[in-house]
Design a protein around this motif. Structure first.
Motif, PDB file in Angstrom:
ATOM      1  N   TYR A 129       0.808  -1.216   0.000  1.00 63.66           N
ATOM      2  CA  TYR A 129       0.000   0.000   0.000  1.00 63.66           C
ATOM      3  C   TYR A 129       0.847   1.274   0.000  1.00 63.66           C
ATOM      4  O   TYR A 129       0.357   2.349  -0.390  1.00 63.66           O
ATOM      5  N   VAL A 130       2.093   1.180   0.428  1.00 63.05           N
ATOM      6  CA  VAL A 130       2.930   2.377   0.464  1.00 63.05           C
ATOM      7  C   VAL A 130       3.433   2.758  -0.929  1.00 63.05           C
ATOM      8  O   VAL A 130       3.803   3.919  -1.168  1.00 63.05           O
ATOM      9  N   LEU A 131       3.425   1.824  -1.856  1.00 61.25           N
ATOM     10  CA  LEU A 131       4.012   2.069  -3.179  1.00 61.25           C
ATOM     11  C   LEU A 131       3.425   3.284  -3.902  1.00 61.25           C
ATOM     12  O   LEU A 131       4.178   4.149  -4.373  1.00 61.25           O
ATOM     13  N   PRO A 132       2.094   3.413  -4.028  1.00 57.86           N
ATOM     14  CA  PRO A 132       1.572   4.596  -4.738  1.00 57.86           C
ATOM     15  C   PRO A 132       1.766   5.904  -3.974  1.00 57.86           C
ATOM     16  O   PRO A 132       1.584   6.978  -4.545  1.00 57.86           O
ATOM     17  N   LEU A 133       2.144   5.804  -2.704  1.00 53.19           N
ATOM     18  CA  LEU A 133       2.338   7.002  -1.892  1.00 53.19           C
ATOM     19  C   LEU A 133       3.762   7.534  -1.964  1.00 53.19           C
ATOM     20  O   LEU A 133       4.007   8.698  -1.620  1.00 53.19           O
TER      21      LEU A 133
END
Length: 255
Positions: A112-116
């Motif tokens: 979930y951190v990837l697009p952030l």
């Protein structure tokens, strides 16, 4: 073979064997630019028989098909989280992580951190104006989290009418740390999977099998999976320095 599969979903073993035999012709049709709708009408089992997208991908890249499952674990996820911390992009306020993460939670958090933390792409609005996607746009283009109890047919219909969901994406029902259900959504069809990672694996492979471009908002995320996990290349794949940096960190040998 094709006409038989249009009318039969069982026996499943025979369906899988015939889908495997027809894969080269199907993949060539899509590669040559045939529209997806008619191809799915010709091969309906591609969408309603579990694992067919993954099987077609295995025909394309037999040596890379299991890479995500082999590489994505608690240790490699920790590398992603450590790299994200170094970027200092304020992503913590989006995820709101608990103080202590279990191994399973670390694996999910790293996804979930990837697009952030990776660059977001440019979007075009209804007026034809281009603008940079927000982190929220990028996250939703990658994984759309909806509450448990969401009316799935209504959700799929609404997204189809909005015309904003042409490429494959992940739909998760429930809290992202403890999801209730996970789906790959493509062409308005929600294909269930047993875990978020399994849905991401299927989605990543769908881009190749169905000949889709990556969605602009989260293009960098899928490029990371492409280069960092599956180790395959695509034409016109302009990869940013941040993606390359994360790929290097992800694949670095432990000291």
């Amino acid at each position: 073979m094709v006409s038989w599969m249009k009318s039969n979903r069982q026996p499943e073993r025979q369906v899988r064997d015939l889908m495997k035999k027809t894969a080269p012709a199907r993949l060539q049709e899509l590669k040559e630019g045939d529209e997806l709708g008619p191809v799915l009408l010709k091969y309906p089992r591609l969408m309603d028989t579990p694992g067919m997208i993954e099987q077609d991908y295995s025909m394309l890249y037999p040596d890379h098909a299991n890479n995500l499952y082999e590489k994505w674990n608690a240790k490699s996820s920790r590398k992603v989280m450590d790299w994200a911390i170094l970027q200092g992009s304020g992503w913590e306020k989006y995820l709101k992580l608990p103080e202590t993460l279990t191994e399973e939670a670390t694996i999910l958090a790293a996804l979930y951190v990837l697009p952030l933390v990776l660059p977001t792409g440019m979007r075009t609005n209804s007026a034809g104006m281009r603008f940079k996607s927000s982190k929220t746009d990028a996250t939703r283009a990658f994984i759309d989290c909806q509450p448990v109890g969401t009316n799935l047919p209504q959700y799929l219909q609404r997204n189809g009418e909005e015309g904003t969901r042409k490429q494959p994406y992940i739909l998760v029902l429930g809290d992202w740390l403890s999801p209730s259900q996970q789906f790959l959504v493509v062409e308005g069809i929600a294909l269930p999977h047993g875990s978020t990672l399994a849905a991401i694996d299927a989605c990543s492979k769908a881009f190749y099998v169905l000949n889709f471009e990556y969605p602009a908002a989260c293009k960098a995320v899928w490029q990371f999976f492409q280069h960092g996990c599956y180790s395959v290349t695509r034409a016109s794949s302009d990869v940013s320095a941040l993606v390359r940096s994360l790929v290097t960190a992800f694949n670095a040998e432990d000291e």
